[in-house]
Design a protein around this motif. Structure first.
Motif, PDB file in Angstrom:
ATOM      1  N   ASP A 127      -3.575   9.394 -13.549  1.00 51.10           N
ATOM      2  CA  ASP A 127      -4.698  10.256 -13.185  1.00 51.10           C
ATOM      3  C   ASP A 127      -4.296  11.726 -13.297  1.00 51.10           C
ATOM      4  O   ASP A 127      -3.128  12.057 -13.188  1.00 51.10           O
ATOM      5  CB  ASP A 127      -5.118   9.991 -11.733  1.00 51.10           C
ATOM      6  CG  ASP A 127      -5.792   8.640 -11.605  1.00 51.10           C
ATOM      7  OD1 ASP A 127      -6.103   8.043 -12.653  1.00 51.10           O
ATOM      8  OD2 ASP A 127      -5.980   8.201 -10.459  1.00 51.10           O
ATOM      9  N   GLY A 185      -1.752  -2.798  -4.054  1.00 54.85           N
ATOM     10  CA  GLY A 185      -1.785  -3.909  -4.990  1.00 54.85           C
ATOM     11  C   GLY A 185      -0.520  -4.737  -4.871  1.00 54.85           C
ATOM     12  O   GLY A 185       0.282  -4.523  -3.960  1.00 54.85           O
ATOM     13  N   ALA A 214       0.869  -1.178   0.000  1.00 56.55           N
ATOM     14  CA  ALA A 214       0.000   0.000   0.000  1.00 56.55           C
ATOM     15  C   ALA A 214       0.901   1.222   0.000  1.00 56.55           C
ATOM     16  O   ALA A 214       1.790   1.344   0.834  1.00 56.55           O
ATOM     17  CB  ALA A 214      -0.891   0.009   1.229  1.00 56.55           C
ATOM     18  N   ASP A 232       1.951  -4.999  -9.897  1.00 56.46           N
ATOM     19  CA  ASP A 232       0.875  -4.100 -10.274  1.00 56.46           C
ATOM     20  C   ASP A 232       1.255  -2.647 -10.001  1.00 56.46           C
ATOM     21  O   ASP A 232       1.100  -1.766 -10.850  1.00 56.46           O
ATOM     22  CB  ASP A 232      -0.382  -4.507  -9.486  1.00 56.46           C
ATOM     23  CG  ASP A 232      -1.589  -3.695  -9.906  1.00 56.46           C
ATOM     24  OD1 ASP A 232      -1.696  -3.417 -11.114  1.00 56.46           O
ATOM     25  OD2 ASP A 232      -2.387  -3.326  -9.020  1.00 56.46           O
ATOM     26  N   ILE A 233       1.791  -2.423  -8.782  1.00 60.87           N
ATOM     27  CA  ILE A 233       2.164  -1.052  -8.399  1.00 60.87           C
ATOM     28  C   ILE A 233       3.263  -0.541  -9.321  1.00 60.87           C
ATOM     29  O   ILE A 233       3.247   0.594  -9.767  1.00 60.87           O
ATOM     30  CB  ILE A 233       2.697  -1.042  -6.941  1.00 60.87           C
ATOM     31  CG1 ILE A 233       1.643  -1.531  -5.978  1.00 60.87           C
ATOM     32  CG2 ILE A 233       3.250   0.321  -6.570  1.00 60.87           C
ATOM     33  CD1 ILE A 233       0.820  -0.474  -5.362  1.00 60.87           C
ATOM     34  N   VAL A 256      -2.755   5.827  -1.497  1.00 60.80           N
ATOM     35  CA  VAL A 256      -3.014   6.293  -2.861  1.00 60.80           C
ATOM     36  C   VAL A 256      -3.111   5.131  -3.839  1.00 60.80           C
ATOM     37  O   VAL A 256      -3.751   5.256  -4.878  1.00 60.80           O
ATOM     38  CB  VAL A 256      -1.956   7.320  -3.328  1.00 60.80           C
ATOM     39  CG1 VAL A 256      -2.171   8.646  -2.628  1.00 60.80           C
ATOM     40  CG2 VAL A 256      -0.549   6.819  -3.085  1.00 60.80           C
ATOM     41  N   GLN A 257      -2.495   4.010  -3.519  1.00 62.58           N
ATOM     42  CA  GLN A 257      -2.647   2.834  -4.369  1.00 62.58           C
ATOM     43  C   GLN A 257      -2.219   1.603  -3.587  1.00 62.58           C
ATOM     44  O   GLN A 257      -1.265   1.652  -2.817  1.00 62.58           O
ATOM     45  CB  GLN A 257      -1.792   2.963  -5.639  1.00 62.58           C
ATOM     46  CG  GLN A 257      -2.141   1.914  -6.684  1.00 62.58           C
ATOM     47  CD  GLN A 257      -1.439   2.177  -8.017  1.00 62.58           C
ATOM     48  OE1 GLN A 257      -0.844   3.225  -8.228  1.00 62.58           O
ATOM     49  NE2 GLN A 257      -1.524   1.204  -8.912  1.00 62.58           N
ATOM     50  N   VAL A 283       2.767   7.949  -7.309  1.00 66.05           N
ATOM     51  CA  VAL A 283       3.180   6.539  -7.244  1.00 66.05           C
ATOM     52  C   VAL A 283       4.228   6.248  -8.324  1.00 66.05           C
ATOM     53  O   VAL A 283       5.229   5.587  -8.078  1.00 66.05           O
ATOM     54  CB  VAL A 283       1.963   5.601  -7.380  1.00 66.05           C
ATOM     55  CG1 VAL A 283       2.405   4.148  -7.432  1.00 66.05           C
ATOM     56  CG2 VAL A 283       0.995   5.831  -6.236  1.00 66.05           C
ATOM     57  N   ASN A 316       1.725  -0.568 -13.253  1.00 63.67           N
ATOM     58  CA  ASN A 316       0.545   0.255 -13.501  1.00 63.67           C
ATOM     59  C   ASN A 316       0.326   1.297 -12.423  1.00 63.67           C
ATOM     60  O   ASN A 316      -0.690   1.289 -11.733  1.00 63.67           O
ATOM     61  CB  ASN A 316      -0.714  -0.626 -13.591  1.00 63.67           C
ATOM     62  CG  ASN A 316      -0.527  -1.746 -14.596  1.00 63.67           C
ATOM     63  OD1 ASN A 316      -0.162  -1.487 -15.742  1.00 63.67           O
ATOM     64  ND2 ASN A 316      -0.753  -2.973 -14.140  1.00 63.67           N
ATOM     65  N   PRO A 317       1.279   2.200 -12.244  1.00 60.31           N
ATOM     66  CA  PRO A 317       1.039   3.261 -11.259  1.00 60.31           C
ATOM     67  C   PRO A 317      -0.135   4.102 -11.736  1.00 60.31           C
ATOM     68  O   PRO A 317      -0.286   4.334 -12.933  1.00 60.31           O
ATOM     69  CB  PRO A 317       2.345   4.054 -11.267  1.00 60.31           C
ATOM     70  CG  PRO A 317       2.964   3.791 -12.575  1.00 60.31           C
ATOM     71  CD  PRO A 317       2.540   2.411 -12.975  1.00 60.31           C
ATOM     72  N   ARG A 318      -0.984   4.484 -10.794  1.00 64.81           N
ATOM     73  CA  ARG A 318      -2.165   5.232 -11.211  1.00 64.81           C
ATOM     74  C   ARG A 318      -1.956   6.733 -11.132  1.00 64.81           C
ATOM     75  O   ARG A 318      -2.661   7.482 -11.781  1.00 64.81           O
ATOM     76  CB  ARG A 318      -3.369   4.824 -10.346  1.00 64.81           C
ATOM     77  CG  ARG A 318      -3.980   3.507 -10.788  1.00 64.81           C
ATOM     78  CD  ARG A 318      -5.446   3.441 -10.422  1.00 64.81           C
ATOM     79  NE  ARG A 318      -5.656   3.554  -8.988  1.00 64.81           N
ATOM     80  CZ  ARG A 318      -5.740   2.501  -8.179  1.00 64.81           C
ATOM     81  NH1 ARG A 318      -5.649   1.282  -8.671  1.00 64.81           N
ATOM     82  NH2 ARG A 318      -5.929   2.668  -6.910  1.00 64.81           N
ATOM     83  N   SER A 319      -1.017   7.164 -10.289  1.00 63.88           N
ATOM     84  CA  SER A 319      -0.859   8.599 -10.120  1.00 63.88           C
ATOM     85  C   SER A 319       0.597   8.989 -10.324  1.00 63.88           C
ATOM     86  O   SER A 319       1.496   8.149 -10.298  1.00 63.88           O
ATOM     87  CB  SER A 319      -1.318   9.016  -8.726  1.00 63.88           C
ATOM     88  OG  SER A 319      -0.519   8.361  -7.771  1.00 63.88           O
TER      89      SER A 319
END
Lengths: 310, 332
Positions: free
Chosen positions: B329, B217, B206, B221-222, B214-215, B231, B225-228
């Motif tokens: 994002d 997985g 986490a 995955d982290i 914030v993410q 990250v 595929n960072p989402r922000s």
């Protein structure tokens, strides 16, 4: 000749020399205090010890300079031994009471007081030390007297019976608090308490707070944490504080002279014997007693592991 | 699968500071869970909330279905390995390890044997009589671990446990902790600011920032595929490409992450290109890390160490696959 620069001025040359010879600096720094400690302090202690092996001729009142243990034997005469016992019991009780009173105060100061509150703590503990010892003792004489505030408060709260009951007890009682052993005890605790608080606080300050957390984490509730972590780690401080409270009580002659019964304490006997009575050997023998008791006490404390956490 | 630890809308405020802000968390039984984030991101406070050293301002915490929101630390079946070990200096190593059993009132013989076993487990058999001051940092770390494990906790909390160790020892301990966790099957919760440590040891990670997760997985995955932007940058120091640059490259105006190791100096079919000026080049052993300034945007690339790189100030074209870009994002 040119003007001297900053590099070769006298102070600079001196500090340069001392920097190159650190042992010389240490010698210079230590000589005065060592002379003081060695000659004035330890020297007088030894001359005291020597005096105690002399004796007083009962008929002439002259000191006989032959080495003898007869003065020490006198200490065990019932009237003298009573004084020793009374003083030691008082010193023990004063030390225990001081430790119990000091711990929570020291704990609060070490763990929670920050900034301004820490300053308030130090001021509160030290302030009583700034005023004269005699003034404080006479103030206590007023407080403890029959017409004093304690009797007054007891009367207002309808607790006079309790106070009277306590004062009617043998050993601890008397006509009023100011002429009872209880009064002596209270004043001793009052005047020596700061000497217990400060070392205990210093010891507790050195206990990292995560040790307390680690103890909680391992399943020890606060009471067990106190017993197994906090107390053992504070013990050097309690031992240091008790050296003060214990030895100061053993040697004091003013408090029991002003507050308490007419029964004597070691300090008073020393005062009387070497002043009015002129029996310096007996006075010396009496003053050796606290030294021996403290040595035994420290040895026992060390054996019990009081200094393990140092 | 049962949840070892759950947070439901947990907040912990210190005055105006929201150290932990509305966090929901599920840690599964038997998993190695890492809480990763920069200092002050709330990860340590979360750990302290599980241990019971902190009380949540609001929200609910359960440990194995038991509501522990108001349970004091000494009544929780979790144990902590502290950052600076917090060994008791006045006790021998054995007494340190046996402390938890001693306060539970277990007899001296049993706890002596249990302590010895726990010390064997962390490869310190026979060290029981020593004092804490005689142990090195790495050994103290192991003692702290043994002291926690001897209680057979349902969750083991590790607060930056390897922070004070040198690199070599840290790598060895990472492997050891991981194999220990597999062997014992205890749920481990690790707090760290070291992304390498979190990725290599944990089953799930986490990522914390400003008191929030914030993410979360798996490490893969982290990483992939960072989402922000946060990250992407914090985990593996990805290049973050602004929408203006992305518009030029792909026609889509969005933030994107690009891993430095996905960039090379050779072009090819369908590969995207960025022109820039080489500003820095450092040899890192396995790779050569270069910094290229493209219209004011610094882009880092990890090139093979044997790659010939021109002098700083030279023009350079970087190539990468379109699929290497991860759209992020809009929020930071």
């Amino acid at each position: 000749m040119t003007a001297t620069t900053a590099e070769d001025s006298l102070p600079s040359r001196i500090s340069g020399t001392l920097w190159r010879r650190p042992k010389l600096l240490i010698l210079l720094l230590l000589t005065p205090p060592l002379l003081w400690l060695g000659i004035v302090y330890v020297g007088s202690l030894f001359s005291l010890l020597l005096q105690s092996f002399f004796s007083l001729d009962d008929f002439t009142g002259q000191i006989q300079y032959d080495l003898t243990l007869s003065t020490y034997a006198e200490l065990f005469r019932p009237s003298n031994f009573d004084i020793l016992r009374r003083t030691v019991v008082m010193a023990v009780l004063v030390t225990i009471a001081s430790a119990i009173l000091a711990f929570p105060i020291a704990y609060y100061a070490a763990r929670y007081a920050k900034g301004r509150w820490k300053a308030v703590f130090y001021l509160g503990v030290m302030l009583p030390l700034w005023s004269s010892y005699l003034v404080k003792i006479y103030a206590w004489k007023m407080i403890l007297s029959k017409e004093g505030i304690i009797s007054w408060v007891a009367a207002k709260l309808h607790l006079s019976v309790l106070l009277e009951g306590w004062l009617s007890l043998p050993e601890v009682g008397g006509n009023s608090l100011s002429v009872s052993s209880t009064g002596t005890f209270l004043v001793f605790v009052y005047i020596w308490l700061p000497y217990m608080i400060l070392p205990v606080q210093a010891a507790l300050e050195r206990v990292p707070s995560n040790l307390i957390e680690a103890s909680y984490d391992l399943g020890a509730a606060p009471a067990k944490t106190f017993r197994h972590v906090l107390l053992p780690m504070a013990l050097p401080g309690v031992a240091a504080g008790s050296i003060f409270t214990f030895s100061l009580t053993l040697g004091d002659y003013i408090v029991p002279g002003i507050i308490g019964t007419s029964r004597l304490f070691i300090g008073q006997v020393v005062y009387v014997q070497q002043g009015t009575a002129g029996n310096i050997p007996l006075a010396a023998a009496f003053s050796v007693v606290p030294v021996v008791i403290m040595a035994v006490y420290l040895w026992l404390a060390k054996k019990q592991g009081a200094f393990d956490a140092l | 699968m049962t949840s070892a630890v759950t947070f439901r809308a947990v907040s912990r405020h210190f005055g105006p500071v929201r150290a932990v802000d509305h966090v929901d968390l599920d840690i599964a039984e038997g998993e190695f869970f890492a809480m990763l984030g920069p200092s002050g991101s709330g990860k340590t406070t979360c750990l302290r909330l599980i241990a019971g050293f902190e009380q949540p301002t609001s929200g609910k915490i359960t440990i194995f279905k038991e509501d522990t929101t108001a349970l004091p630390p000494w009544r929780r079946h979790v144990n902590t390995v502290f950052q600076d070990y917090a060994l008791f200096p006045h006790m021998s190593i054995r007494d340190n390890v046996a402390y938890g059993l001693m306060v539970k009132g277990i007899d001296a013989k049993t706890r002596r044997r249990a302590a010895e076993e726990a010390l064997e487990l962390v490869k310190l058999g026979g060290y029981g009589d020593r004092k804490t001051g005689q142990m090195s940092g790495g050994q103290r770390q192991r003692v702290a671990l043994a002291r926690a494990l001897v209680n057979k906790p349902s969750v083991l909390l590790l607060d930056e446990p390897l922070g004070a160790l040198d690199l070599k020892l840290r790598e060895a301990m990472q492997e050891e902790l991981k194999s220990l966790q597999r062997k014992l099957g205890i749920t481990f919760v690790l707090v760290t600011h070291d992304q390498g440590e979190a990725l290599s040891m944990a089953d799930r990670v986490a990522v914390f920032n400003h008191g929030k997760i914030v993410q979360a997985g798996t490490p893969e995955d982290i990483y992939h595929n960072p989402r922000s932007r946060f990250v992407a940058d914090f985990v593996g120091s990805a290049n973050v490409l602004p929408p203006s640059l992305m518009e030029k490259l792909t026609g889509t105006s969005a933030w994107a992450g690009l891993r430095p190791e996905k960039i090379s100096l050779s072009g090819g079919e369908g590969r995207l290109a960025i022109d820039g000026t080489l500003t820095d080049s450092s040899f890192l052993g396995a790779v050569r890390r270069v910094a290229v300034n493209a219209d004011g945007q610094t882009i880092h690339a990890n090139l093979p160490a044997h790659e010939m790189v021109p002098e700083a100030g030279a023009r350079l074209t970087l190539y990468f696959d379109r699929f290497a870009l991860t759209i992020l994002d809009d929020a930071p």
